[in-house]
Design a protein around this motif. Structure first.
Motif, PDB file in Angstrom:
ATOM      1  N   LYS A  69       0.560  -1.480   0.212  1.00  0.00           N
ATOM      2  CA  LYS A  69       0.482  -0.235  -0.519  1.00  0.00           C
ATOM      3  C   LYS A  69       0.753   1.176  -0.058  1.00  0.00           C
ATOM      4  O   LYS A  69       0.818   1.950  -0.154  1.00  0.00           O
ATOM      5  CB  LYS A  69      -0.852   0.255   1.017  1.00  0.00           C
ATOM      6  N   LEU A  90      -2.479   6.104  -5.003  1.00  0.00           N
ATOM      7  CA  LEU A  90      -4.134   6.077  -3.706  1.00  0.00           C
ATOM      8  C   LEU A  90      -5.149   7.052  -4.282  1.00  0.00           C
ATOM      9  O   LEU A  90      -5.866   7.250  -3.433  1.00  0.00           O
ATOM     10  CB  LEU A  90      -2.982   6.740  -3.447  1.00  0.00           C
ATOM     11  N   GLU A 127      -9.129   1.384  -1.695  1.00  0.00           N
ATOM     12  CA  GLU A 127      -7.717   1.824  -0.625  1.00  0.00           C
ATOM     13  C   GLU A 127      -8.856   3.066   0.608  1.00  0.00           C
ATOM     14  O   GLU A 127     -10.042   3.819   0.393  1.00  0.00           O
ATOM     15  CB  GLU A 127      -6.507   3.486  -1.143  1.00  0.00           C
ATOM     16  N   SER A 178      -5.332   0.895   6.633  1.00  0.00           N
ATOM     17  CA  SER A 178      -3.926   1.072   6.230  1.00  0.00           C
ATOM     18  C   SER A 178      -3.474   1.324   8.000  1.00  0.00           C
ATOM     19  O   SER A 178      -2.021   1.237   7.980  1.00  0.00           O
ATOM     20  CB  SER A 178      -3.978   2.024   5.158  1.00  0.00           C
ATOM     21  N   SER A 221       1.179   8.534   1.897  1.00  0.00           N
ATOM     22  CA  SER A 221       0.411   7.427   1.710  1.00  0.00           C
ATOM     23  C   SER A 221      -1.079   7.845   2.599  1.00  0.00           C
ATOM     24  O   SER A 221      -2.348   8.163   1.530  1.00  0.00           O
ATOM     25  CB  SER A 221       1.029   6.289   1.787  1.00  0.00           C
ATOM     26  N   VAL A 240      -4.317   9.434  -0.065  1.00  0.00           N
ATOM     27  CA  VAL A 240      -5.289   8.704   0.555  1.00  0.00           C
ATOM     28  C   VAL A 240      -6.560   9.470   1.070  1.00  0.00           C
ATOM     29  O   VAL A 240      -7.400   9.546   0.770  1.00  0.00           O
ATOM     30  CB  VAL A 240      -5.277   7.550   1.046  1.00  0.00           C
TER      31      VAL A 240
END
Length: 290
Positions: A20, A28, A76, A81, A102, A106
């Motif tokens: 990820k 993303l 996502e 996450s 990240s 997202v």
């Protein structure tokens, strides 16, 4: 058997977290957009079911459909996450900077996806802004105000309450992500992940991505909520609480519980060693790359 043992699940969690964090900005954003919009779809479905039946548990029972779609399609959800990428950081496969980057992209994707659905759904239930009698209009307005102004009126205690409810929420949401890894079959994954998501939604805990839809949707429909009310009294503390719930109560605790079965990467893959049965040799299995 399609059951995946806990030690292998831990390897999959680390591997998935690394994957990820390695996605491109475009991936993303797009996956975050779709994840946010699909969760918003599930939220209005749950609200509709609750309004039609007057039973909150009915809405909670069907809300996980959105989560299932997101997980099965590999989209996502930043709250999921929160339990996975930190483990990859702990294993020194991902940097702190990459993890935060990240998360940031997202979240931006979620905000855009939720905003698009909020506008389209708002136009739908108000008949292009000409009719405010649809019951979901008031549901969204009241929910938006309850998730912001109620905490604001409590002051510091309200902020603490928002964080606590967010911790409890994402403890279950991230557990749903992990439970999906305990089965290799589609039906098994759906059944396993459904349970924790039902638990969080039925009890009214705070989920950052759901709120990225509910609160601005209520604002668009006339809720007495400002941008400052949204971010100061809900979105920021809930994101913090969701992070703590995911990384501490799911990620780190499962890591501590199962790390004895984990060997460091060999040939680019996570390898775990399950405890052997009495009078049988140890069994080694490699975590699958998701």
């Amino acid at each position: 058997m399609d059951y995946v043992k806990p030690g292998e699940v831990l390897g999959n969690m680390i591997e998935t977290g690394e994957n990820k964090a390695g996605l491109s900005i475009q991936q993303l954003l797009v996956k975050g957009f779709l994840g946010g919009a699909i969760l918003a779809f599930a939220t209005t479905l749950a609200f509709t079911a609750t309004q039609q039946t007057s039973l909150g548990i009915v809405g909670a029972a069907i809300f996980p459909v959105g989560f299932v779609i997101i997980v099965l399609l590999g989209l996502e959800l930043v709250t999921g996450s929160f339990a996975l990428i930190p483990l990859a950081v702990l294993e020194r496969r991902v940097s702190w900077a990459r993890m935060l980057t990240s998360f940031g992209w997202v979240i931006l994707g979620h905000l855009i996806g939720c905003a698009v659905y909020a506008v389209l759904y708002g136009l739908t239930i108000t008949k292009m802004g000409t009719d405010l009698t649809h019951p979901l209009v008031q549901v969204l307005i009241q929910t938006s105000e309850a998730k912001t102004l109620a905490y604001k009126h409590m002051g510091g205690s309200g902020l603490a309450l928002a964080v606590i409810k967010a911790i409890l929420c994402n403890w279950m949401v991230t557990l749903g992500v992990v439970m999906a890894m305990t089965s290799k079959s589609t039906i098994g994954k759906i059944a396993a992940m459904w349970l924790p998501i039902l638990i969080f939604f039925a009890q009214g805990f705070e989920h950052a991505v759901v709120n990225m839809f509910v609160i601005p949707a209520g604002m668009l429909l006339g809720a007495n909520v400002s941008w400052a009310d949204w971010w100061v009294w809900n979105q920021i503390p809930v994101l913090i609480g969701n992070f703590l719930g995911g990384v501490v109560f799911t990620g780190l605790m499962l890591y501590v519980a199962q790390k004895g079965t984990l060997r460091r990467r060999e040939g680019g893959r996570a390898v775990v060693t399950e405890a052997a049965e009495p009078d049988s040799p140890a069994l080694s299995v490699a975590g699958e790359r998701l």
